[in-house]
Design a protein around this motif. Structure first.
Motif, PDB file in Angstrom:
ATOM      1  N   PRO A 263      -8.572  -3.718  -1.729  1.00 50.60           N
ATOM      2  CA  PRO A 263      -9.928  -3.620  -1.177  1.00 50.60           C
ATOM      3  C   PRO A 263      -9.972  -3.526   0.346  1.00 50.60           C
ATOM      4  CG  PRO A 263      -9.628  -5.684  -2.394  1.00 50.60           C
ATOM      5  CD  PRO A 263      -8.369  -4.908  -2.515  1.00 50.60           C
TER       6      PRO A 263
ATOM      7  N   GLU B  48      -8.413   1.857  -4.384  1.00 49.14           N
ATOM      8  CA  GLU B  48      -9.278   0.943  -3.625  1.00 49.14           C
ATOM      9  C   GLU B  48      -9.535  -0.381  -4.335  1.00 49.14           C
ATOM     10  OE1 GLU B  48     -13.238   2.338  -2.721  1.00 49.14           O
ATOM     11  OE2 GLU B  48     -13.410   3.307  -4.675  1.00 49.14           O
ATOM     12  N   ASN B  49      -9.572  -0.408  -5.667  1.00 49.53           N
ATOM     13  CA  ASN B  49      -9.785  -1.674  -6.371  1.00 49.53           C
ATOM     14  C   ASN B  49      -8.589  -2.611  -6.244  1.00 49.53           C
ATOM     15  OD1 ASN B  49     -12.352  -0.963  -7.176  1.00 49.53           O
ATOM     16  ND2 ASN B  49     -11.667  -0.106  -9.132  1.00 49.53           N
ATOM     17  N   ASP B  50      -7.396  -2.038  -6.207  1.00 51.95           N
ATOM     18  CA  ASP B  50      -6.186  -2.855  -6.059  1.00 51.95           C
ATOM     19  C   ASP B  50      -5.970  -3.305  -4.619  1.00 51.95           C
ATOM     20  OD1 ASP B  50      -5.620  -2.556  -8.766  1.00 51.95           O
ATOM     21  OD2 ASP B  50      -4.415  -0.755  -8.438  1.00 51.95           O
TER      22      ASP B  50
ATOM     23  N   TYR C   4      -7.344   7.383  -2.377  1.00 51.71           N
ATOM     24  CA  TYR C   4      -8.074   6.198  -1.922  1.00 51.71           C
ATOM     25  C   TYR C   4      -8.928   5.623  -3.052  1.00 51.71           C
ATOM     26  CZ  TYR C   4     -11.517   3.299   0.410  1.00 51.71           C
ATOM     27  OH  TYR C   4     -12.330   2.256   0.750  1.00 51.71           O
ATOM     28  N   LYS C   5      -9.694   6.466  -3.726  1.00 54.58           N
ATOM     29  CA  LYS C   5     -10.562   6.005  -4.812  1.00 54.58           C
ATOM     30  C   LYS C   5      -9.764   5.394  -5.955  1.00 54.58           C
ATOM     31  CE  LYS C   5     -14.307   9.096  -3.668  1.00 54.58           C
ATOM     32  NZ  LYS C   5     -14.816  10.445  -3.810  1.00 54.58           N
TER      33      LYS C   5
ATOM     34  N   GLN D  62       0.827  -1.202   0.000  1.00 55.95           N
ATOM     35  CA  GLN D  62       0.000   0.000   0.000  1.00 55.95           C
ATOM     36  C   GLN D  62       0.868   1.262   0.000  1.00 55.95           C
ATOM     37  OE1 GLN D  62      -0.281  -2.540   2.106  1.00 55.95           O
ATOM     38  NE2 GLN D  62      -2.415  -3.191   2.259  1.00 55.95           N
TER      39      GLN D  62
END
Length: 141
Positions: free
Chosen positions: A51, A47-49, A43-44, A22
């Protein structure tokens, strides 16, 4: 891996900061973007990478990067901090209408801190310069 990412990772390691996936992704995103993102925008984007990652993780890492001098936190009066990877000293032009931020590199101001110190007697530690107006897109509207 880009040179700036590699250099930043080495700086983190030197300071005994663990390199998490991260942390790496946040740093890489900041280096790749020239949009001066907010923590929520970061964050947006990630976030898919990741979760399981929270907004708090983004804020904590941004605080760490800011403390280490890798990132600058910028506030422009809209009550929303934006973050900028620090590759070299530069300034900002900010659109009053849409909020777009554009980097400006102007080497003529390199000695401004020394001049300010000489004129005022202050021990100047830092400075920032921001210009406000309408970006080209907003001028067309």
């Amino acid at each position: 891996m880009s040179y700036l990412v590699e250099q930043s990772i080495e700086r983190l390691k030197y300071n005994h900061v663990r390199i998490t996936p991260q942390r790496y992704a946040i740093l890489e995103y900041l280096i790749d973007q020239d949009t001066h993102p907010t923590a929520d925008e970061i964050y947006k984007a990630l976030e898919n990478d990741f979760p399981g990652m929270s907004v708090a993780t983004i804020y904590n890492n941004l605080r760490l990067f800011t403390k280490m001098g890798l990132v600058k936190e910028m506030t422009f009066g809209d009550h929303c901090s934006r973050f900028d990877f620090v590759s070299n000293e530069h300034y900002h032009a900010i659109c009053n209408q849409c909020g777009h931020v554009e980097d400006i590199y102007y080497p003529g101001l390199e000695d401004v801190e020394q001049v300010a110190s000489d004129l005022t007697g202050y021990a100047v530690k830092s400075h920032r310069l921001e210009m406000f107006g309408l970006c080209p897109d907003c001028q067309k509207k």
